[in-house]
Design a protein around this motif. Structure first.
Motif, PDB file in Angstrom:
ATOM      1  N   ASP A 125       1.949 -16.852  -5.168  1.00  0.00           N
ATOM      2  CA  ASP A 125       1.410 -15.602  -4.621  1.00  0.00           C
ATOM      3  C   ASP A 125       1.317 -15.754  -3.104  1.00  0.00           C
ATOM      4  OD1 ASP A 125       0.216 -13.212  -4.150  1.00  0.00           O
ATOM      5  OD2 ASP A 125      -1.715 -13.713  -5.071  1.00  0.00           O
ATOM      6  N   SER A 126       2.438 -15.600  -2.435  1.00  0.00           N
ATOM      7  CA  SER A 126       2.528 -15.893  -1.005  1.00  0.00           C
ATOM      8  C   SER A 126       2.562 -14.621  -0.168  1.00  0.00           C
ATOM      9  CB  SER A 126       3.779 -16.727  -0.718  1.00  0.00           C
ATOM     10  OG  SER A 126       4.941 -15.998  -1.095  1.00  0.00           O
ATOM     11  N   HIS A 127       2.305 -14.791   1.121  1.00  0.00           N
ATOM     12  CA  HIS A 127       2.456 -13.677   2.056  1.00  0.00           C
ATOM     13  C   HIS A 127       3.923 -13.469   2.379  1.00  0.00           C
ATOM     14  CE1 HIS A 127       2.865 -12.160   6.270  1.00  0.00           C
ATOM     15  NE2 HIS A 127       2.100 -11.220   5.760  1.00  0.00           N
ATOM     16  N   SER A 128       4.652 -14.562   2.563  1.00  0.00           N
ATOM     17  CA  SER A 128       6.093 -14.519   2.768  1.00  0.00           C
ATOM     18  C   SER A 128       6.687 -15.794   2.192  1.00  0.00           C
ATOM     19  CB  SER A 128       6.437 -14.376   4.256  1.00  0.00           C
ATOM     20  OG  SER A 128       6.124 -15.578   4.943  1.00  0.00           O
ATOM     21  N   GLY A 129       7.994 -15.826   2.038  1.00  0.00           N
ATOM     22  CA  GLY A 129       8.617 -17.006   1.439  1.00  0.00           C
ATOM     23  C   GLY A 129       8.247 -17.137  -0.028  1.00  0.00           C
ATOM     24  N   GLU A 130       8.306 -18.368  -0.531  1.00  0.00           N
ATOM     25  CA  GLU A 130       8.076 -18.587  -1.952  1.00  0.00           C
ATOM     26  C   GLU A 130       6.678 -19.082  -2.280  1.00  0.00           C
ATOM     27  OE1 GLU A 130      11.056 -21.107  -3.601  1.00  0.00           O
ATOM     28  OE2 GLU A 130      12.716 -19.759  -3.116  1.00  0.00           O
ATOM     29  N   THR A 131       6.052 -19.849  -1.385  1.00  0.00           N
ATOM     30  CA  THR A 131       4.766 -20.458  -1.724  1.00  0.00           C
ATOM     31  C   THR A 131       3.755 -20.329  -0.588  1.00  0.00           C
ATOM     32  OG1 THR A 131       5.559 -22.625  -0.979  1.00  0.00           O
ATOM     33  CG2 THR A 131       5.746 -22.140  -3.335  1.00  0.00           C
ATOM     34  N   ALA A 132       2.498 -20.523  -0.957  1.00  0.00           N
ATOM     35  CA  ALA A 132       1.379 -20.554  -0.013  1.00  0.00           C
ATOM     36  C   ALA A 132       0.416 -21.620  -0.510  1.00  0.00           C
ATOM     37  CB  ALA A 132       0.697 -19.190   0.061  1.00  0.00           C
ATOM     38  N   ALA A 133      -0.644 -21.874   0.263  1.00  0.00           N
ATOM     39  CA  ALA A 133      -1.671 -22.833  -0.155  1.00  0.00           C
ATOM     40  C   ALA A 133      -2.795 -22.081  -0.860  1.00  0.00           C
ATOM     41  CB  ALA A 133      -2.224 -23.586   1.047  1.00  0.00           C
ATOM     42  N   ARG A 134      -3.238 -22.614  -1.985  1.00  0.00           N
ATOM     43  CA  ARG A 134      -4.321 -22.014  -2.766  1.00  0.00           C
ATOM     44  C   ARG A 134      -5.493 -22.988  -2.818  1.00  0.00           C
ATOM     45  NH1 ARG A 134      -6.591 -21.392  -7.982  1.00  0.00           N
ATOM     46  NH2 ARG A 134      -6.910 -19.213  -8.582  1.00  0.00           N
ATOM     47  N   LEU A 135      -6.644 -22.544  -2.323  1.00  0.00           N
ATOM     48  CA  LEU A 135      -7.835 -23.382  -2.267  1.00  0.00           C
ATOM     49  C   LEU A 135      -8.883 -22.773  -3.194  1.00  0.00           C
ATOM     50  CD1 LEU A 135      -7.992 -23.747   1.623  1.00  0.00           C
ATOM     51  CD2 LEU A 135      -6.635 -25.086   0.002  1.00  0.00           C
ATOM     52  N   GLU A 136      -9.386 -23.555  -4.135  1.00  0.00           N
ATOM     53  CA  GLU A 136     -10.361 -23.054  -5.107  1.00  0.00           C
ATOM     54  C   GLU A 136     -11.548 -24.005  -5.215  1.00  0.00           C
ATOM     55  OE1 GLU A 136     -10.783 -21.872  -9.858  1.00  0.00           O
ATOM     56  OE2 GLU A 136      -8.806 -22.284  -9.004  1.00  0.00           O
ATOM     57  N   THR A 137     -12.754 -23.450  -5.141  1.00  0.00           N
ATOM     58  CA  THR A 137     -13.955 -24.266  -5.310  1.00  0.00           C
ATOM     59  C   THR A 137     -14.110 -24.599  -6.789  1.00  0.00           C
ATOM     60  OG1 THR A 137     -14.999 -23.227  -3.402  1.00  0.00           O
ATOM     61  CG2 THR A 137     -16.441 -24.366  -4.959  1.00  0.00           C
ATOM     62  N   LYS A 138     -14.168 -25.906  -7.082  1.00  0.00           N
ATOM     63  CA  LYS A 138     -14.203 -26.387  -8.460  1.00  0.00           C
ATOM     64  C   LYS A 138     -15.524 -27.089  -8.757  1.00  0.00           C
ATOM     65  CE  LYS A 138      -9.662 -25.936  -9.738  1.00  0.00           C
ATOM     66  NZ  LYS A 138      -9.164 -25.373 -11.010  1.00  0.00           N
ATOM     67  N   SER A 139     -15.890 -27.095 -10.024  1.00  0.00           N
ATOM     68  CA  SER A 139     -17.030 -27.895 -10.476  1.00  0.00           C
ATOM     69  C   SER A 139     -16.603 -29.353 -10.555  1.00  0.00           C
ATOM     70  CB  SER A 139     -17.498 -27.414 -11.847  1.00  0.00           C
ATOM     71  OG  SER A 139     -18.400 -28.345 -12.419  1.00  0.00           O
ATOM     72  N   THR A 140     -17.488 -30.244 -10.152  1.00  0.00           N
ATOM     73  CA  THR A 140     -17.198 -31.672 -10.264  1.00  0.00           C
ATOM     74  C   THR A 140     -17.754 -32.261 -11.562  1.00  0.00           C
ATOM     75  OG1 THR A 140     -19.171 -32.145  -8.943  1.00  0.00           O
ATOM     76  CG2 THR A 140     -17.063 -32.039  -7.775  1.00  0.00           C
ATOM     77  N   GLY A 141     -18.276 -31.397 -12.429  1.00  0.00           N
ATOM     78  CA  GLY A 141     -18.719 -31.836 -13.752  1.00  0.00           C
ATOM     79  C   GLY A 141     -19.967 -32.707 -13.715  1.00  0.00           C
ATOM     80  N   VAL A 142     -20.181 -33.404 -14.800  1.00  0.00           N
ATOM     81  CA  VAL A 142     -21.361 -34.258 -14.939  1.00  0.00           C
ATOM     82  C   VAL A 142     -21.367 -35.350 -13.870  1.00  0.00           C
ATOM     83  CG1 VAL A 142     -22.570 -35.872 -16.461  1.00  0.00           C
ATOM     84  CG2 VAL A 142     -21.521 -33.809 -17.409  1.00  0.00           C
ATOM     85  N   PHE A 143     -20.204 -35.881 -13.576  1.00  0.00           N
ATOM     86  CA  PHE A 143     -20.086 -36.954 -12.583  1.00  0.00           C
ATOM     87  C   PHE A 143     -20.618 -36.483 -11.231  1.00  0.00           C
ATOM     88  CE2 PHE A 143     -17.601 -38.725  -9.074  1.00  0.00           C
ATOM     89  CZ  PHE A 143     -17.807 -40.083  -9.250  1.00  0.00           C
ATOM     90  N   GLY A 144     -20.179 -35.312 -10.794  1.00  0.00           N
ATOM     91  CA  GLY A 144     -20.586 -34.815  -9.494  1.00  0.00           C
ATOM     92  C   GLY A 144     -22.019 -34.338  -9.462  1.00  0.00           C
ATOM     93  N   ALA A 145     -22.449 -33.651 -10.523  1.00  0.00           N
ATOM     94  CA  ALA A 145     -23.812 -33.136 -10.567  1.00  0.00           C
ATOM     95  C   ALA A 145     -24.827 -34.270 -10.478  1.00  0.00           C
ATOM     96  CB  ALA A 145     -24.023 -32.322 -11.836  1.00  0.00           C
ATOM     97  N   GLY A 146     -24.544 -35.368 -11.146  1.00  0.00           N
ATOM     98  CA  GLY A 146     -25.451 -36.512 -11.124  1.00  0.00           C
ATOM     99  C   GLY A 146     -25.588 -37.117  -9.743  1.00  0.00           C
ATOM    100  N   ALA A 147     -24.547 -36.966  -8.917  1.00  0.00           N
ATOM    101  CA  ALA A 147     -24.560 -37.489  -7.547  1.00  0.00           C
ATOM    102  C   ALA A 147     -24.995 -36.427  -6.544  1.00  0.00           C
ATOM    103  CB  ALA A 147     -23.188 -38.016  -7.181  1.00  0.00           C
ATOM    104  N   LYS A 148     -25.490 -35.283  -7.046  1.00  0.00           N
ATOM    105  CA  LYS A 148     -25.893 -34.140  -6.216  1.00  0.00           C
ATOM    106  C   LYS A 148     -24.730 -33.612  -5.381  1.00  0.00           C
ATOM    107  CE  LYS A 148     -30.828 -35.260  -6.048  1.00  0.00           C
ATOM    108  NZ  LYS A 148     -31.199 -34.135  -6.940  1.00  0.00           N
ATOM    109  N   LYS A 149     -23.539 -33.641  -5.981  1.00  0.00           N
ATOM    110  CA  LYS A 149     -22.334 -33.084  -5.372  1.00  0.00           C
ATOM    111  C   LYS A 149     -21.625 -32.255  -6.437  1.00  0.00           C
ATOM    112  CE  LYS A 149     -22.171 -37.232  -2.531  1.00  0.00           C
ATOM    113  NZ  LYS A 149     -21.641 -38.595  -2.405  1.00  0.00           N
ATOM    114  N   PRO A 150     -22.265 -31.134  -6.860  1.00  0.00           N
ATOM    115  CA  PRO A 150     -21.786 -30.396  -8.034  1.00  0.00           C
ATOM    116  C   PRO A 150     -20.516 -29.588  -7.835  1.00  0.00           C
ATOM    117  CG  PRO A 150     -23.610 -29.238  -7.031  1.00  0.00           C
ATOM    118  CD  PRO A 150     -23.490 -30.547  -6.312  1.00  0.00           C
TER     119      PRO A 150
END
Length: 318
Positions: A125-150
């Motif tokens: 889903d690009s502005h031009s050409g074939e590709t673009a960069a897609r950045l998505e905020t993800k959950s870090t799961g139990v591992f991340g939540a336990g380290a206060k980095k959810p």
């Protein structure tokens, strides 16, 4: 890449060999890298042999390109995350990096690795050409939540990510900045943003706030920084506060972009002090571009599901 403190004509290049393997020239021997050096590596049983061409480039005179279309990427062989790069004069430059290598620890070992699992991906889903960069905020799961980095904000930046330090201080794992050949006037491009529904803090508690994307460009004096603290890069702890910063251009937006339309932007650099024009040629000044799907992702605050698409970035210089 090397810096000006390394003698390229007499450098003891070292590398890791498999048990019992040997190389010609010998691993760690002093070689003249003013031109490519071919290393032939042979297995312990002498059945297998492969030649590797090693080229050394002085990073001080390897300037970043000024336009980025995100058309060139590879997928990591083992972990399957996306890695963007640029091609300048026929040569591949690893100008971009992300926190994808650190997010590996948030994925279950039994989960099949796929590019879409990571905070930074390519998209068609690009502005031009074939590709673009897609950045998505993800959950870090139990591992991340336990380290206060959810959460892990989707990010991509000019520089390098030090995955060896991600278990200690993730902010210091991001090494921002590449040499730029002239003073920047503006930072422009196209983006599409869709904020997630619920912003959470580092304790995984919902907060009354709207998530925002972040598009930041920072010009800084790498020589001054190196002389004072013995490093030549900014990181997640000082990107906008370090005293070596010369100029900044940044945009934060929490509004939903209509449909699939990319929104254009152009931000003028605001100078805190005047750089020495003649010093750009030596690589003294570096530019950090840092893009994120959650503005406060460096504090592990953001909304899971926030998505930022970026394409056709441009830095206009004097």
């Amino acid at each position: 890449f090397v810096n000006d403190h390394v003698d390229m004509t007499a450098y003891p290049f070292t590398f890791k060999l498999s048990r019992g393997a040997s190389s010609i020239p010998e691993n760690g021997s002093v070689q003249d890298f003013s031109s490519p050096v071919i290393y032939t590596v042979t297995s312990e049983d002498e059945v297998f042999s492969k030649a590797y061409t090693v080229t050394m480039t002085n990073e001080k005179v390897t300037f970043i390109p000024l336009e980025y279309d995100f058309e060139n990427y590879t997928i990591d062989t083992y972990y399957k995350y996306t890695q963007f790069y640029d091609i300048v004069e026929g040569r591949k430059l690893d100008t971009w990096d992300s926190g994808n290598a650190g997010f590996v620890f948030s994925i279950s070992p039994i989960t099949k690795k796929q590019p879409h699992l990571y905070p930074m991906q390519y998209t068609l889903d690009s502005h031009s050409g074939e590709t673009a960069a897609r950045l998505e905020t993800k959950s870090t799961g139990v591992f991340g939540a336990g380290a206060k980095k959810p959460i892990a904000a989707g990010n991509i930046f000019l520089g390098e990510f030090d995955a060896s330090n991600v278990m200690g201080d993730p902010l210091e794992s991001t090494h921002f900045g590449r040499p730029i050949q002239a003073a920047p006037l503006s930072f422009s491009g196209f983006y599409h943003y869709s904020p997630g529904n619920i912003v959470i803090d580092h304790n995984s508690h919902a907060v009354d706030a709207r998530d925002s994307c972040s598009l930041v460009a920072v010009l800084y004096d790498a020589d001054e920084l190196r002389a004072r603290v013995n490093v030549e890069y900014l990181d997640g702890s000082n990107l906008l506060t370090e005293e070596s910063i010369v100029a900044t251009a940044f945009l934060y937006d929490g509004e939903q972009t209509p449909s699939t339309t990319y929104k254009p932007f152009e931000i003028a650099f605001e100078y805190r002090k005047q750089p020495e024009a003649a010093s750009f040629a030596s690589g003294r000044y570096r530019l950090a571009i840092v893009l994120s799907s959650s503005k406060n992702g460096d504090r592990f605050v953001g909304a899971v599901g926030s998505v930022l698409l970026v394409d056709d970035l441009k830095v206009t210089t004097k």
